[in-house]
Design a protein around this motif. Structure first.
Motif, PDB file in Angstrom:
ATOM      1  N   LYS A  74      -7.222 -51.623 -10.376  1.00  0.00           N
ATOM      2  CA  LYS A  74      -7.900 -50.948  -9.265  1.00  0.00           C
ATOM      3  C   LYS A  74      -6.902 -50.429  -8.226  1.00  0.00           C
ATOM      4  O   LYS A  74      -7.076 -49.355  -7.653  1.00  0.00           O
ATOM      5  CB  LYS A  74      -8.886 -51.916  -8.603  1.00  0.00           C
ATOM      6  CG  LYS A  74      -9.797 -51.277  -7.578  1.00  0.00           C
ATOM      7  CD  LYS A  74     -10.853 -52.247  -7.096  1.00  0.00           C
ATOM      8  CE  LYS A  74     -10.354 -53.124  -5.987  1.00  0.00           C
ATOM      9  NZ  LYS A  74     -10.045 -52.402  -4.749  1.00  0.00           N
ATOM     10  N   GLU A  75      -5.818 -51.195  -8.022  1.00  0.00           N
ATOM     11  CA  GLU A  75      -4.818 -50.830  -7.012  1.00  0.00           C
ATOM     12  C   GLU A  75      -3.644 -50.039  -7.597  1.00  0.00           C
ATOM     13  O   GLU A  75      -2.624 -49.846  -6.938  1.00  0.00           O
ATOM     14  CB  GLU A  75      -4.306 -52.101  -6.327  1.00  0.00           C
ATOM     15  CG  GLU A  75      -5.371 -52.836  -5.536  1.00  0.00           C
ATOM     16  CD  GLU A  75      -5.991 -51.975  -4.444  1.00  0.00           C
ATOM     17  OE1 GLU A  75      -5.228 -51.423  -3.617  1.00  0.00           O
ATOM     18  OE2 GLU A  75      -7.231 -51.854  -4.412  1.00  0.00           O
ATOM     19  N   SER A  76      -3.776 -49.596  -8.854  1.00  0.00           N
ATOM     20  CA  SER A  76      -2.787 -48.747  -9.543  1.00  0.00           C
ATOM     21  C   SER A  76      -1.434 -49.415  -9.773  1.00  0.00           C
ATOM     22  O   SER A  76      -0.410 -48.739  -9.887  1.00  0.00           O
ATOM     23  CB  SER A  76      -2.582 -47.426  -8.788  1.00  0.00           C
ATOM     24  OG  SER A  76      -3.769 -46.671  -8.815  1.00  0.00           O
ATOM     25  N   PHE A  77      -1.418 -50.739  -9.872  1.00  0.00           N
ATOM     26  CA  PHE A  77      -0.218 -51.440 -10.321  1.00  0.00           C
ATOM     27  C   PHE A  77      -0.267 -51.674 -11.825  1.00  0.00           C
ATOM     28  O   PHE A  77       0.699 -52.153 -12.426  1.00  0.00           O
ATOM     29  CB  PHE A  77      -0.055 -52.767  -9.579  1.00  0.00           C
ATOM     30  CG  PHE A  77       0.371 -52.585  -8.155  1.00  0.00           C
ATOM     31  CD1 PHE A  77       1.695 -52.332  -7.833  1.00  0.00           C
ATOM     32  CD2 PHE A  77      -0.551 -52.636  -7.122  1.00  0.00           C
ATOM     33  CE1 PHE A  77       2.089 -52.139  -6.524  1.00  0.00           C
ATOM     34  CE2 PHE A  77      -0.178 -52.446  -5.808  1.00  0.00           C
ATOM     35  CZ  PHE A  77       1.152 -52.202  -5.502  1.00  0.00           C
ATOM     36  N   ALA A  78      -1.375 -51.328 -12.438  1.00  0.00           N
ATOM     37  CA  ALA A  78      -1.531 -51.328 -13.890  1.00  0.00           C
ATOM     38  C   ALA A  78      -2.498 -50.196 -14.212  1.00  0.00           C
ATOM     39  O   ALA A  78      -3.342 -49.836 -13.396  1.00  0.00           O
ATOM     40  CB  ALA A  78      -2.076 -52.670 -14.386  1.00  0.00           C
ATOM     41  N   ARG A  79      -2.339 -49.626 -15.403  1.00  0.00           N
ATOM     42  CA  ARG A  79      -3.218 -48.535 -15.819  1.00  0.00           C
ATOM     43  C   ARG A  79      -3.744 -48.825 -17.217  1.00  0.00           C
ATOM     44  O   ARG A  79      -3.020 -49.307 -18.073  1.00  0.00           O
ATOM     45  CB  ARG A  79      -2.478 -47.197 -15.827  1.00  0.00           C
ATOM     46  CG  ARG A  79      -1.999 -46.748 -14.468  1.00  0.00           C
ATOM     47  CD  ARG A  79      -3.109 -46.481 -13.496  1.00  0.00           C
ATOM     48  NE  ARG A  79      -3.972 -45.397 -13.968  1.00  0.00           N
ATOM     49  CZ  ARG A  79      -5.055 -44.995 -13.325  1.00  0.00           C
ATOM     50  NH1 ARG A  79      -5.410 -45.565 -12.203  1.00  0.00           N
ATOM     51  NH2 ARG A  79      -5.787 -44.012 -13.823  1.00  0.00           N
ATOM     52  N   LYS A 136       2.016 -47.145  -9.358  1.00  0.00           N
ATOM     53  CA  LYS A 136       2.655 -47.071  -8.040  1.00  0.00           C
ATOM     54  C   LYS A 136       4.169 -47.241  -8.128  1.00  0.00           C
ATOM     55  O   LYS A 136       4.913 -46.619  -7.391  1.00  0.00           O
ATOM     56  CB  LYS A 136       2.059 -48.139  -7.117  1.00  0.00           C
ATOM     57  CG  LYS A 136       0.708 -47.754  -6.578  1.00  0.00           C
ATOM     58  CD  LYS A 136       0.214 -48.687  -5.503  1.00  0.00           C
ATOM     59  CE  LYS A 136      -1.115 -48.178  -4.948  1.00  0.00           C
ATOM     60  NZ  LYS A 136      -1.725 -49.102  -3.980  1.00  0.00           N
ATOM     61  N   GLN A 137       4.627 -48.107  -9.054  1.00  0.00           N
ATOM     62  CA  GLN A 137       6.061 -48.374  -9.145  1.00  0.00           C
ATOM     63  C   GLN A 137       6.849 -47.205  -9.725  1.00  0.00           C
ATOM     64  O   GLN A 137       8.070 -47.150  -9.589  1.00  0.00           O
ATOM     65  CB  GLN A 137       6.329 -49.622 -10.012  1.00  0.00           C
ATOM     66  CG  GLN A 137       5.668 -50.882  -9.499  1.00  0.00           C
ATOM     67  CD  GLN A 137       4.334 -51.130 -10.199  1.00  0.00           C
ATOM     68  OE1 GLN A 137       3.575 -50.209 -10.474  1.00  0.00           O
ATOM     69  NE2 GLN A 137       4.048 -52.390 -10.485  1.00  0.00           N
TER      70      GLN A 137
END
Length: 199
Positions: A100-105, A124-125
């Motif tokens: 949800k927070e775009s640290f995983a897709r 994000k990273q």
């Protein structure tokens, strides 16, 4: 590139080499919940927003479900199933929060390279990295070869890429800096042992 696998069966396309240590390790954690927080901190580089969200979701998983229902129609179809799973599954809560927070897709085992690249760019990273330029020579490979290629390229920058299995159809792709991989492996091993004790 490696795959962390909670389930026993995988699609052939996602059977990457695993590098997780299987040795017995001690982790300074009083509970699995604390392990989940530490894993989150490693992946998100101590992102305070994610930490606060996890605290809220662990206390009341329905909050996470409500947010997904509001953001995506696709989740509404599976809300009853998800509701049951989220009530007692901190691991799933962690994975969905990272997504949800775009640290995983999320990537599907049927995805093509273009779809995977699109998801990589949304992590994000990796947003500050010119992925098109750096990974252009990886684009004409099979999906497994593509992951091996991008893994080598990102490792040159000190970034490790991996996947968490969600279900038989898809995985979450994520990145961490390589200096944190040993600590990450220890935490994952601790959680795996607790799952084996329960099952």
């Amino acid at each position: 590139m490696w795959l962390f696998n909670r389930k026993s069966q995988r699609k052939d396309e996602f059977e990457f080499e695993e590098t997780l240590d299987s040795e017995t390790v001690e982790v300074d954690s009083d509970s699995n919940e604390d392990c989940y927080f530490q894993i989150s901190e490693i992946i998100t580089d101590h992102n305070q927003t994610v930490k606060e969200l996890l605290e809220n979701y662990f206390e009341d998983p329905r909050l996470l479900l409500e947010e997904f229902q509001g953001d995506c129609d696709e989740w509404n179809e599976d809300s009853d199933i998800l509701h049951e799973e989220l009530l007692d599954d901190y691991w799933l809560i962690l994975l969905l929060t990272l997504e949800k927070e775009s640290f995983a897709r999320r990537i599907y085992w049927r995805d093509n390279i273009e779809a995977v690249m699109k998801n990589l760019k949304q992590l994000k990273q990796l947003k500050e990295i010119s992925l098109d330029e750096r990974l252009s020579h990886c684009n004409h490979l099979s999906l497994v070869e593509f992951f091996e290629c991008i893994s080598k390229e990102l490792q040159k920058m000190g970034i490790i890429i991996g996947t968490f299995e969600l279900d038989d159809e898809n995985v979450l792709i994520f990145t961490i800096v390589d200096r944190r991989i040993e600590r990450f492996n220890k935490l994952i091993n601790t959680i795996e042992k607790s799952w084996k004790q329960i099952s």
